[in-house]
Design a protein around this motif. Structure first.
Motif, PDB file in Angstrom:
ATOM      1  N   ALA A  29      -2.753   1.619  -3.832  1.00  0.00           N
ATOM      2  CA  ALA A  29      -3.796   2.246  -3.016  1.00  0.00           C
ATOM      3  C   ALA A  29      -5.043   1.382  -2.905  1.00  0.00           C
ATOM      4  O   ALA A  29      -5.830   1.536  -1.965  1.00  0.00           O
ATOM      5  N   ASN A  69      -5.929  -0.335   0.394  1.00  0.00           N
ATOM      6  CA  ASN A  69      -6.211   0.548   1.523  1.00  0.00           C
ATOM      7  C   ASN A  69      -6.763  -0.220   2.723  1.00  0.00           C
ATOM      8  O   ASN A  69      -6.268  -0.070   3.848  1.00  0.00           O
ATOM      9  N   ASP A  89      -2.102   9.695   3.573  1.00  0.00           N
ATOM     10  CA  ASP A  89      -2.717   9.418   4.862  1.00  0.00           C
ATOM     11  C   ASP A  89      -1.728   9.613   5.994  1.00  0.00           C
ATOM     12  O   ASP A  89      -0.539   9.306   5.875  1.00  0.00           O
ATOM     13  N   SER A 125     -14.635   1.914   1.030  1.00  0.00           N
ATOM     14  CA  SER A 125     -13.950   1.129   2.053  1.00  0.00           C
ATOM     15  C   SER A 125     -14.941   0.397   2.941  1.00  0.00           C
ATOM     16  O   SER A 125     -16.012   0.900   3.263  1.00  0.00           O
ATOM     17  N   HIS A 163      -6.844  11.798   6.063  1.00  0.00           N
ATOM     18  CA  HIS A 163      -6.746  11.550   4.633  1.00  0.00           C
ATOM     19  C   HIS A 163      -6.729  12.872   3.881  1.00  0.00           C
ATOM     20  O   HIS A 163      -7.491  13.777   4.191  1.00  0.00           O
ATOM     21  N   TYR A 215       0.842  -1.202   0.000  1.00  0.00           N
ATOM     22  CA  TYR A 215       0.000   0.000   0.000  1.00  0.00           C
ATOM     23  C   TYR A 215       0.877   1.252   0.000  1.00  0.00           C
ATOM     24  O   TYR A 215       0.652   2.189  -0.777  1.00  0.00           O
TER      25      TYR A 215
END
Length: 256
Positions: free
Chosen positions: A110, A113, A238, A195, A229, A105
């Motif tokens: 990404a 995540n 992040d 997410s 973020h 990551y």
């Protein structure tokens, strides 16, 4: 492109990306009898007569290996699916694989995540109630408890990532950019990108910063946001792990 046994491809691939040093690769080429039988006479001669000591040798060797032997995209897809299926097995390798997801990551993937920044970082830096800075410092009982707390959601998130790669929603190139970050094409829908581990609890459209709270039970018990973020026109950054509510309050004051 010549099709090689997977373990030979792995040696070539690790050499391309620096896991195997040039000197180690050279020694392997000279000593390994199998490679001599697999390659044609001309191909083998090209590798054993290559000047591994000259300036720019690594650059030339990488070009040689990728032009003739390694489909980087195909290999990277195989590598990532291997990691994901190994994680799905839920055996003793799982903690290290989750930490690898966090590393990947950080190196540009990404789409990891949830698996990397969510589960992987929680293993890398255990929650504060464990009173330890690293995975190695917590007891075996605590390790089992921590990993167990991820289920059943972790299994679902692993399967989701497998589906993305197998169905061509995430297309891996096997290449890196100028700063060493892995490149890939992301064809997921907005819904697929959502997410399962993070929930946005506060944001500021002007600055692009938002704070996201983890849905992981073991982190929720600490009652703190776990990641901040920043959206840079599609790219993200992040601040994570030990972010606290007090720090967030101080940071938020900078907006006004």
């Amino acid at each position: 492109m010549k099709k090689l046994p997977r373990h030979i491809e792995e040696k070539f691939y690790d050499t391309i990306f620096g896991t195997v040093a040039l000197e180690e690769f050279e020694s392997w080429v000279y000593s390994d009898k199998e490679i001599e039988t697999i390659l044609s006479e001309d191909e083998y001669l090209e590798l054993i007569s290559f000047n591994y000591k000259k300036n720019g040798a690594k650059y030339e060797l990488v070009n040689l290996l990728t032009d003739r032997y390694i489909d980087l995209a195909e290999y990277e897809k195989w590598r990532m699916l291997n990691l994901l299926y190994a994680a799905k097995n839920k055996d003793e390798k799982l903690p290290d694989i989750l930490r690898q997801f966090y590393d990947l990551y950080c190196k540009g993937y990404a789409f990891l995540n949830d698996l990397g920044l969510g589960y992987g970082l929680t293993v890398e830096v255990p929650p504060s109630n464990y009173k330890a800075e690293t995975w190695e410092e917590i007891s075996e009982t605590e390790k089992l408890e921590l990993i167990g707390s991820f289920y059943p959601q972790l299994q679902s998130d692993i399967e989701r990532a497998i589906t993305w790669i197998e169905n061509g929603k995430i297309i891996l190139s096997g290449k890196t950019d100028e700063i060493g970050h892995y490149e890939y094409e992301d064809l997921r829908t907005e819904e697929e990108r959502k997410s399962t581990v993070w929930t946005e609890v506060e944001s500021d459209n002007k600055s692009g910063w938002s704070v996201k709270e983890s849905n992981l039970k073991i982190l929720n018990e600490e009652k703190r946001p776990t990641t901040m973020h920043k959206n840079y026109g599609g790219d993200t950054a992040d601040l994570n792990s030990k972010t606290t509510l007090s720090f967030w309050s101080k940071f938020k004051s900078l907006w006004h």
